[in-house]
Design a protein around this motif. Structure first.
Motif, short mmCIF file in Angstrom:
data_model
loop_
_atom_site.label_atom_id
_atom_site.label_comp_id
_atom_site.label_asym_id
_atom_site.label_seq_id
_atom_site.Cartn_x
_atom_site.Cartn_y
_atom_site.Cartn_z
N VAL A 121 -38.98 47.88 43.47
CA VAL A 121 -39.49 49.05 42.76
C VAL A 121 -41.00 48.93 42.64
O VAL A 121 -41.51 47.88 42.24
N THR A 122 -41.71 50.00 42.99
CA THR A 122 -43.16 50.05 42.81
C THR A 122 -43.51 51.32 42.06
O THR A 122 -42.74 52.28 42.04
N ARG A 123 -44.66 51.30 41.47
CA ARG A 123 -45.15 52.45 40.72
C ARG A 123 -46.23 53.14 41.53
O ARG A 123 -47.18 52.50 41.98
N GLU A 124 -46.08 54.45 41.76
CA GLU A 124 -47.08 55.23 42.47
C GLU A 124 -47.44 56.44 41.62
O GLU A 124 -46.76 57.46 41.66
N GLY A 125 -48.48 56.31 40.84
CA GLY A 125 -48.87 57.37 39.93
C GLY A 125 -47.79 57.58 38.89
O GLY A 125 -47.33 56.63 38.26
N PRO A 126 -47.31 58.81 38.71
CA PRO A 126 -46.26 59.06 37.71
C PRO A 126 -44.85 58.76 38.24
O PRO A 126 -43.88 58.89 37.52
N HIS B 244 -36.39 56.02 47.86
CA HIS B 244 -36.40 57.29 47.14
C HIS B 244 -37.48 57.23 46.07
O HIS B 244 -37.76 56.16 45.53
N GLN B 245 -38.05 58.37 45.75
CA GLN B 245 -39.12 58.43 44.77
C GLN B 245 -38.76 59.43 43.68
O GLN B 245 -38.31 60.55 43.98
N HIS B 246 -38.95 59.02 42.41
CA HIS B 246 -38.66 59.90 41.27
C HIS B 246 -39.41 59.41 40.04
O HIS B 246 -39.95 58.30 40.02
N GLU B 247 -39.43 60.22 39.01
CA GLU B 247 -40.11 59.86 37.77
C GLU B 247 -39.36 58.78 36.99
O GLU B 247 -39.95 58.06 36.21
N SER B 248 -38.04 58.67 37.19
CA SER B 248 -37.23 57.66 36.53
C SER B 248 -36.84 56.59 37.56
O SER B 248 -36.42 56.92 38.67
N ASN C 146 -30.76 55.18 42.29
CA ASN C 146 -29.51 55.85 42.66
C ASN C 146 -29.69 56.71 43.93
O ASN C 146 -28.79 56.79 44.76
N GLY C 147 -30.83 57.36 44.07
CA GLY C 147 -31.09 58.15 45.27
C GLY C 147 -31.19 57.29 46.52
O GLY C 147 -30.64 57.63 47.57
N ALA C 148 -31.88 56.15 46.40
CA ALA C 148 -32.00 55.25 47.55
C ALA C 148 -30.65 54.63 47.90
O ALA C 148 -30.29 54.51 49.08
N LEU C 149 -29.87 54.28 46.89
CA LEU C 149 -28.55 53.71 47.14
C LEU C 149 -27.62 54.74 47.79
O LEU C 149 -26.82 54.40 48.66
N ALA C 150 -27.73 55.99 47.40
CA ALA C 150 -26.92 57.05 48.01
C ALA C 150 -27.24 57.19 49.50
O ALA C 150 -26.35 57.41 50.32
N LYS C 151 -28.51 57.05 49.85
CA LYS C 151 -28.89 57.12 51.26
C LYS C 151 -28.33 55.95 52.05
O LYS C 151 -27.87 56.10 53.19
#
Length: 123
Positions: A47-52, A72-76, A82-87
């Motif tokens: 996990v990395t932080r890119e802005g918000p 996957h990229q999201h605010e949470s 969960n999005g990356a795992l779904a892929k």
């Protein structure tokens, strides 16, 4: 679970993930592994932080298959994971479908292709 827990690494650069996220990620990867092939070689979450936003990368290698990877990229960070795992699950599902032996063979399609190559077109 001890052996598979050690094969799954959950890491981050500059983000404090906490034990809850780590256990959620490990349990989700174990659940995915048992659902599709059952033999998890290695799994990693980064996990990395890119802005918000949080960018989550998931890598899973199972059995003799190649490494499946998605991000996957999201605010949470939970939604990003969960999005990356779904892929990755989609990639595993497609690989499992390809390896199944109960796929019917299309002999009629093969015959049509071969006949079309042999016969000259008549106008």
């Amino acid at each position: 679970m001890d052996r598979t827990g050690k094969a799954i690494s959950v890491q981050s650069s500059k983000v404090d993930l906490g034990d809850t996220f780590r256990s959620h990620a490990q349990q989700s990867i174990i659940r995915t592994a048992s659902k599709y092939f059952g033999q998890l070689n290695t799994g990693s979450v980064h996990v990395t932080r890119e802005g918000p936003f949080f960018r989550c990368t998931v890598n899973i290698q199972m059995g003799g298959l190649k490494m499946m990877s998605a991000e996957h990229q999201h605010e949470s960070c939970y939604v990003a994971f969960n999005g990356a795992l779904a892929k990755v699950e989609k990639q595993l599902r497609r690989a499992k479908r390809e390896l199944r032996e109960d796929k019917p063979t299309r002999v009629d399609k093969d015959v049509v292709i071969r006949e079309g190559l042999r016969a000259p077109l008549a106008l």
